[in-house]
Design a protein around this motif. Structure first.
Motif, mmCIF file in Angstrom:
data_model
loop_
_atom_site.group_PDB
_atom_site.id
_atom_site.type_symbol
_atom_site.label_atom_id
_atom_site.label_comp_id
_atom_site.label_asym_id
_atom_site.label_seq_id
_atom_site.Cartn_x
_atom_site.Cartn_y
_atom_site.Cartn_z
ATOM 1 N N ASP A 1 5.321 -9.695 2.785
ATOM 2 C CA ASP A 1 5.781 -9.949 4.150
ATOM 3 C C ASP A 1 6.871 -8.965 4.561
ATOM 4 O O ASP A 1 6.860 -8.434 5.682
ATOM 5 C CB ASP A 1 6.301 -11.384 4.278
ATOM 6 C CG ASP A 1 5.205 -12.427 4.139
ATOM 7 O OD1 ASP A 1 4.004 -12.083 4.253
ATOM 8 O OD2 ASP A 1 5.549 -13.606 3.902
ATOM 9 N N ALA A 2 7.814 -8.694 3.659
ATOM 10 C CA ALA A 2 8.916 -7.774 3.965
ATOM 11 C C ALA A 2 8.411 -6.348 4.167
ATOM 12 O O ALA A 2 8.851 -5.646 5.085
ATOM 13 C CB ALA A 2 9.955 -7.813 2.844
ATOM 14 N N ILE A 3 7.474 -5.918 3.337
ATOM 15 C CA ILE A 3 6.943 -4.552 3.458
ATOM 16 C C ILE A 3 6.107 -4.417 4.724
ATOM 17 O O ILE A 3 6.197 -3.409 5.427
ATOM 18 C CB ILE A 3 6.147 -4.166 2.199
ATOM 19 C CG1 ILE A 3 7.086 -4.113 0.986
ATOM 20 C CG2 ILE A 3 5.460 -2.808 2.381
ATOM 21 C CD1 ILE A 3 6.385 -4.042 -0.353
ATOM 22 N N ASN A 4 5.317 -5.425 5.042
ATOM 23 C CA ASN A 4 4.524 -5.380 6.273
ATOM 24 C C ASN A 4 5.395 -5.350 7.525
ATOM 25 O O ASN A 4 4.963 -4.885 8.571
ATOM 26 C CB ASN A 4 3.540 -6.558 6.330
ATOM 27 C CG ASN A 4 2.237 -6.244 5.636
ATOM 28 O OD1 ASN A 4 1.613 -5.233 5.922
ATOM 29 N ND2 ASN A 4 1.842 -7.095 4.710
ATOM 30 N N SER B 1 -0.189 -4.824 0.812
ATOM 31 C CA SER B 1 -0.542 -6.030 0.071
ATOM 32 C C SER B 1 0.075 -5.956 -1.322
ATOM 33 O O SER B 1 0.167 -4.889 -1.921
ATOM 34 C CB SER B 1 -2.053 -6.217 -0.017
ATOM 35 O OG SER B 1 -2.634 -5.195 -0.785
ATOM 36 N N VAL B 2 0.517 -7.107 -1.795
ATOM 37 C CA VAL B 2 1.065 -7.240 -3.136
ATOM 38 C C VAL B 2 0.243 -8.310 -3.833
ATOM 39 O O VAL B 2 0.171 -9.442 -3.365
ATOM 40 C CB VAL B 2 2.557 -7.646 -3.117
ATOM 41 C CG1 VAL B 2 3.082 -7.843 -4.522
ATOM 42 C CG2 VAL B 2 3.381 -6.596 -2.377
ATOM 43 N N SER B 3 -0.389 -7.940 -4.925
ATOM 44 C CA SER B 3 -1.212 -8.882 -5.679
ATOM 45 C C SER B 3 -0.499 -9.296 -6.957
ATOM 46 O O SER B 3 -0.240 -8.460 -7.828
ATOM 47 C CB SER B 3 -2.563 -8.258 -6.031
ATOM 48 O OG SER B 3 -3.275 -9.110 -6.903
ATOM 49 N N PHE B 4 -0.202 -10.583 -7.041
ATOM 50 C CA PHE B 4 0.417 -11.093 -8.259
ATOM 51 C C PHE B 4 -0.571 -11.044 -9.425
ATOM 52 O O PHE B 4 -0.206 -10.700 -10.544
ATOM 53 C CB PHE B 4 0.910 -12.527 -8.039
ATOM 54 C CG PHE B 4 1.441 -13.159 -9.285
ATOM 55 C CD1 PHE B 4 2.618 -12.708 -9.861
ATOM 56 C CD2 PHE B 4 0.756 -14.194 -9.895
ATOM 57 C CE1 PHE B 4 3.110 -13.279 -11.024
ATOM 58 C CE2 PHE B 4 1.241 -14.775 -11.057
ATOM 59 C CZ PHE B 4 2.419 -14.324 -11.617
ATOM 60 N N MET B 5 -1.825 -11.352 -9.152
ATOM 61 C CA MET B 5 -2.842 -11.394 -10.208
ATOM 62 C C MET B 5 -3.059 -10.026 -10.866
ATOM 63 O O MET B 5 -3.181 -9.932 -12.073
ATOM 64 C CB MET B 5 -4.167 -11.924 -9.666
ATOM 65 C CG MET B 5 -4.105 -13.372 -9.250
ATOM 66 S SD MET B 5 -3.677 -14.485 -10.598
ATOM 67 C CE MET B 5 -5.142 -14.376 -11.576
ATOM 68 N N THR B 6 -3.116 -8.984 -10.057
ATOM 69 C CA THR B 6 -3.368 -7.642 -10.606
ATOM 70 C C THR B 6 -2.092 -6.832 -10.808
ATOM 71 O O THR B 6 -2.148 -5.724 -11.346
ATOM 72 C CB THR B 6 -4.322 -6.843 -9.696
ATOM 73 O OG1 THR B 6 -3.706 -6.666 -8.416
ATOM 74 C CG2 THR B 6 -5.660 -7.546 -9.556
ATOM 75 N N GLN B 7 -0.959 -7.381 -10.328
ATOM 76 C CA GLN B 7 0.334 -6.692 -10.437
ATOM 77 C C GLN B 7 0.278 -5.330 -9.741
ATOM 78 O O GLN B 7 0.740 -4.326 -10.266
ATOM 79 C CB GLN B 7 0.738 -6.520 -11.909
ATOM 80 C CG GLN B 7 0.819 -7.818 -12.685
ATOM 81 C CD GLN B 7 2.124 -8.556 -12.471
ATOM 82 O OE1 GLN B 7 3.182 -8.048 -12.779
ATOM 83 N NE2 GLN B 7 2.040 -9.761 -11.943
ATOM 84 N N LYS B 8 -0.306 -5.301 -8.530
ATOM 85 C CA LYS B 8 -0.466 -4.048 -7.797
ATOM 86 C C LYS B 8 0.094 -4.167 -6.381
ATOM 87 O O LYS B 8 0.029 -5.221 -5.748
ATOM 88 C CB LYS B 8 -1.940 -3.671 -7.705
ATOM 89 C CG LYS B 8 -2.578 -3.405 -9.049
ATOM 90 C CD LYS B 8 -3.264 -2.071 -9.081
ATOM 91 C CE LYS B 8 -4.034 -1.827 -10.330
ATOM 92 N NZ LYS B 8 -3.305 -1.479 -11.482
#
Length: 72
Positions: A21-24, A33-40
């Motif tokens: 949210d902060a980056i967007n 997008s920040v993915s917790f599952m893929t750490q990307k």
């Protein structure tokens, strides 16, 4: 231009959402997008402004989770 980065020490999905949210919300970011599952982290921004966007994104990530590292 789209760039992807590995995140190290991302501890929770809630933090990942706060980072996204902060980056967007940054002015020159088209999409992030920040993915917790893929750490990307994925950022889409104008090529000319990408380096500044990356620096701003790293700063936002540090505010949410200081131990999280963006691997370039």
């Amino acid at each position: 231009m789209k760039k992807k980065f590995k995140l190290e020490n991302l501890d929770c999905a809630h933090c990942a959402q706060k980072m996204e949210d902060a980056i967007n919300a940054l002015p020159d970011v088209e999409e992030a997008s920040v993915s917790f599952m893929t750490q990307k982290l994925t950022i889409v921004a104008d090529e000319d402004k990408m380096e500044a966007v990356i620096e701003q994104a790293v700063a936002e990530i540090a505010k949410v989770e200081p131990d999280c590292v963006v691997v370039r």
